[in-house]
Structure formats: C-alpha cells, structure tokens
Design an enzyme around this catalytic site. Structure first.
Site, PDB file in Angstrom:
ATOM      1  N   TYR A   1       0.828  -1.209   0.000  1.00 24.12           N
ATOM      2  CA  TYR A   1       0.000   0.000   0.000  1.00 24.12           C
ATOM      3  C   TYR A   1       0.866   1.264   0.000  1.00 24.12           C
ATOM      4  O   TYR A   1       0.406   2.336   0.346  1.00 24.12           O
ATOM      5  CB  TYR A   1      -0.936  -0.002   1.214  1.00 24.12           C
ATOM      6  CG  TYR A   1      -2.052  -1.012   1.114  1.00 24.12           C
ATOM      7  CD1 TYR A   1      -1.821  -2.288   0.617  1.00 24.12           C
ATOM      8  CD2 TYR A   1      -3.343  -0.702   1.520  1.00 24.12           C
ATOM      9  CE1 TYR A   1      -2.824  -3.229   0.523  1.00 24.12           C
ATOM     10  CE2 TYR A   1      -4.363  -1.638   1.427  1.00 24.12           C
ATOM     11  CZ  TYR A   1      -4.098  -2.895   0.926  1.00 24.12           C
ATOM     12  OH  TYR A   1      -5.101  -3.821   0.835  1.00 24.12           O
TER      13      TYR A   1
ATOM     14  N   LYS B   1       4.411 -14.675   4.102  1.00 21.43           N
ATOM     15  CA  LYS B   1       4.595 -15.528   2.927  1.00 21.43           C
ATOM     16  C   LYS B   1       6.093 -15.542   2.619  1.00 21.43           C
ATOM     17  O   LYS B   1       6.524 -15.302   1.474  1.00 21.43           O
ATOM     18  CB  LYS B   1       3.762 -14.963   1.754  1.00 21.43           C
ATOM     19  CG  LYS B   1       3.659 -15.880   0.547  1.00 21.43           C
ATOM     20  CD  LYS B   1       2.673 -17.008   0.711  1.00 21.43           C
ATOM     21  CE  LYS B   1       2.749 -17.970  -0.463  1.00 21.43           C
ATOM     22  NZ  LYS B   1       1.838 -19.128  -0.335  1.00 21.43           N
TER      23      LYS B   1
ATOM     24  N   ASP C   1      -1.731 -18.294   3.399  1.00 15.77           N
ATOM     25  CA  ASP C   1      -2.790 -19.131   2.810  1.00 15.77           C
ATOM     26  C   ASP C   1      -3.251 -20.209   3.790  1.00 15.77           C
ATOM     27  O   ASP C   1      -4.454 -20.409   3.995  1.00 15.77           O
ATOM     28  CB  ASP C   1      -2.347 -19.732   1.459  1.00 15.77           C
ATOM     29  CG  ASP C   1      -0.894 -20.166   1.421  1.00 15.77           C
ATOM     30  OD1 ASP C   1      -0.139 -19.793   2.334  1.00 15.77           O
ATOM     31  OD2 ASP C   1      -0.501 -20.882   0.487  1.00 15.77           O
TER      32      ASP C   1
ATOM     33  N   ASP D   1      -5.545  -6.452   5.609  1.00 14.27           N
ATOM     34  CA  ASP D   1      -6.769  -5.961   4.981  1.00 14.27           C
ATOM     35  C   ASP D   1      -7.688  -7.143   4.661  1.00 14.27           C
ATOM     36  O   ASP D   1      -8.887  -7.146   4.974  1.00 14.27           O
ATOM     37  CB  ASP D   1      -6.396  -5.197   3.697  1.00 14.27           C
ATOM     38  CG  ASP D   1      -7.503  -4.299   3.206  1.00 14.27           C
ATOM     39  OD1 ASP D   1      -8.593  -4.311   3.805  1.00 14.27           O
ATOM     40  OD2 ASP D   1      -7.293  -3.591   2.208  1.00 14.27           O
TER      41      ASP D   1
END
Ligand code: NAI
Length: 334
Positions: free
Chosen positions: A126, A173, A206, A230
C-alpha cells in the site's frame, strides 16, 4: 472550558453519516464527556472541492489527537488516492487494530472467537509506488522496512501483554517473498524474544486463512503486513457476524483514528438499513482510549444486550431491524 474532550468526527460517505450519527447518540447517552468537531472527507467532498481530504481534516486530528471516522469511498482503478491510506501515512497511524469476538445472540458457526488482528498500516503493497514499465507491464512495489516491522511487532506483543493474551501469530509468505516477508518475520522473531511469557507462532498466509475458518478459537493476537491484514480482517469479521459488527482503530504515537472495518456500503446507503454496531463499538474503543472507561464498558454491554434479542438484528444478520431500531435498543440498554 467545557471540560469535555474534543474529538474529530468524520461522517464519511455512503452509510457513514447514518452509522456515525448512531454512535454519537450512543456516546452521549453513555455520559462520555466528548465534544465533537465535525469535518467532512471523502467522495462527496472531492466532488465539491476537488480534494477528498482537505488539510483542515488532518489539522483537526493532529490538534485533537483522536477521531471517529465513518467509511469513505475510493474509486477503483483510477481516480483519487484512498483517503484512508493517505490519512494513515500522513499521521503515521502505523497499527491497525481490529478486535474480533463472538457476540452472544449473533448467529455464527463459532461461539468462542476472541482474537485481535494487528495490521501494519503504513507500507507493504500500500506504499502507493506503482508504475507502468512498458505497454502491458506494470509494477507495484512492496516496501518492507525494519523500522516499521519492529514497531508493529512491538505493538502486537505489548497489546498481548496488556490484555493477558498468550500467543502472537506472525502471518507471512516468507517462503516465496524471502526478502520482504523474510525481513518482517525476522523482526517479529527478534521482538518476541523480549516476551518469554507469550508464545510466538508463525503461519503462512494461505494456510492461516484455512485455519481461521476451521478453528478460529485457536487464534489470539495475529500480526501481519498491510495487504494480508486488509484481507484477513474481512475474513475474520465474517467469522463473528460480518462487517456490520466488527470495530477497529488506527493507532500512532501521536494520534488515533477509530473506524469500523467496513466500507461505505453504497448498495444500502440512505436506506436506513445499515448495522451501526461496528461504528458504535469503535466509538466504545475510542471512549476507553480517552479514559471514559465506564462509558466504554456500558456501550459494549448495551450492544451485546441488543444483539441478544433477534428482533434487533439488522438485515446483514438476517433480521429486519433498521439502523434506528437497533440504535434505540442500544440506547434503551444504556
Ligand atoms: P463494504 O464494506 O462497503 O460493503 C461490503 C458488503 O457488506 C456490502 O454488501 C454492504 O452492504 C455490506 N455492509 C458493509 N457494512 C455494513 C453495515 N454496517 N451494515 C450492513 N451491511 C454492511 O465494501 P465494498 O463494497 O467493497 O466497498 C465500498 C466502498 O467503501 C469502496 O469505495 C471502498 O473503497 C470503501 N471502503 C472504505 C473503507 C474505509 O473507509 N475504512 C473500508 C473498506 C472499503
């Protein structure tokens, strides 16, 4: 001097004015000594003035150090930059804190969810650094700094310690984004070493999403970067009744802005059907922050009591109550 604490109020777009109005009434009924300073930002202001976030709004929050904000719309693909992202970066509101807990009376598949999402709010994907390399190829830069990662990790562990929570899960991740998420994870690990009484867990985003929908009760505090936060905030809202019930805050060292997780819900704006609970609960968090702890506690209890009766459930919870009838039930509970 009125003896009241001045707080900036930004009603926002869409359902924002309806739900923030409900919160203002509830805060007054709870007896919190707050004087609201109302300023507008968002899509409507952009259409009128050419800017969605006038300087006066930022100046007011800087002066008052605290704000209650309704949702503001952001155009998709092109158009002005998100007011939320701009505000969070301009005021360095680095921690987005979203408590997610089951409410008795709100029908969900789970009963004992009680977790907190702590989202890094100022960088990651972002950062607003996007460019077109050539026709058909664009780049969005994910920025991760040691400074921001260390301070969000510290915030998460301090929150866990303050609230007597037992685990902090670092969501990442780093198996794929070895440098950026690797740095984030290293920072969380180094901060965790200062909190031997709190267990650090690590979860790949995930797999974490899957575990959250299978066993949300097993999570406590979760800390993660901007985009993951988010997305998982909305997922977690869905575990406890949806966007209409989940509050939040954006916290910095100088200022805090309290707001619901949800957006401006243009599909139901102006129809009197929005669930105001998320913003009312955000207002309760604000009251706690400024020392109005009794008002905060009473508002929380009144919202829970309103939910206990299905007749007060708005449409998002499968009921037929309106914004007004839900608000009146909370006011009656106070
Ligand atoms: P949204 O959260 O506004 O709506 C998603 C769905 O949830 C809609 O069906 C809506 O009716 C429902 N919903 C949301 N809040 C509700 C409430 N309080 N009561 C009952 N139902 C509710 O998300 P969407 O549609 O993706 O975004 C709409 C606009 O809001 C966009 O312009 C987006 O950029 C903006 N937005 C602003 C945020 C903020 O200011 N903090 C946060 C998220 C989105």
């Amino acid at each position: 001097m009125s003896g009241k604490r001045r707080v900036t109020l930004i009603p926002g777009d869409g359902i924002g004015p309806e739900v923030t109005d409900a919160a203002v009434r509830v805060v007054a009924a709870a007896g919190a000594a707050i004087e609201w300073e109302r300023l507008d930002a968002g899509q409507a202001v952009f259409e009128e003035t050419g800017t969605p976030l006038p300087d006066a709004v930022i100046d007011s929050i800087r002066a008052n150090r605290i704000a209650l904000k309704g949702p503001v719309g952001t155009p998709i693909g092109s158009g002005f930059r998100s007011v939320n992202v701009t505000l969070r970066q301009a005021l360095d509101l680095y921690a987005c804190v979203r408590p997610v807990r089951s409410s008795p009376g709100v029908p969900t598949p789970f009963e004992n969810v009680d977790l907190v999402i702590v989202r890094e709010n100022t960088e990651g994907l972002y950062s607003g650094l996007e460019h077109r390399v050539t026709e058909g190829v664009v780049e969005s830069l994910k920025v991760v700094t040691e400074k921001a990662s260390l301070r969000i990790a510290r915030y998460a562990f301090e929150l866990a310690a303050r609230e007597g929570r037992r685990t902090v899960t670092a969501v990442h991740k780093a198996n794929i984004m070895k440098l950026s998420d690797g740095l984030f994870l290293d920072c969380v690990r180094s901060v965790a070493a200062d909190y031997p009484g709190i267990e650090l867990r690590e979860a790949i985003i995930d797999a974490c999403a899957m575990q959250l929908v299978r066993r949300p009760e097993s999570f406590d505090v979760l800390v993660m970067d901007n985009l993951y936060g988010d997305i998982l905030s909305d997922l977690c809202a869905g575990l406890v009744g949806g966007l209409g019930v989940t509050p939040g805050s954006n916290v910095g060292d100088e200022c805090s802005v309290f707001e619901a997780v949800h957006g401006s819900a243009p599909d139901i704006a102006g129809k009197g059907r929005a669930n105001p609970a998320a913003v009312i609960r955000s207002a309760a968090m604000l009251c706690a922050e400024i020392g109005e702890t009794d008002a905060a506690r009473r508002i929380e209890a009144a919202v829970d009591a309103a939910f206990a009766d299905p007749a007060n459930h708005p449409g998002d919870l499968g009921g037929s109550a309106t914004t007004e009838t839900f608000t009146e039930a909370v006011l009656a509970g106070l």
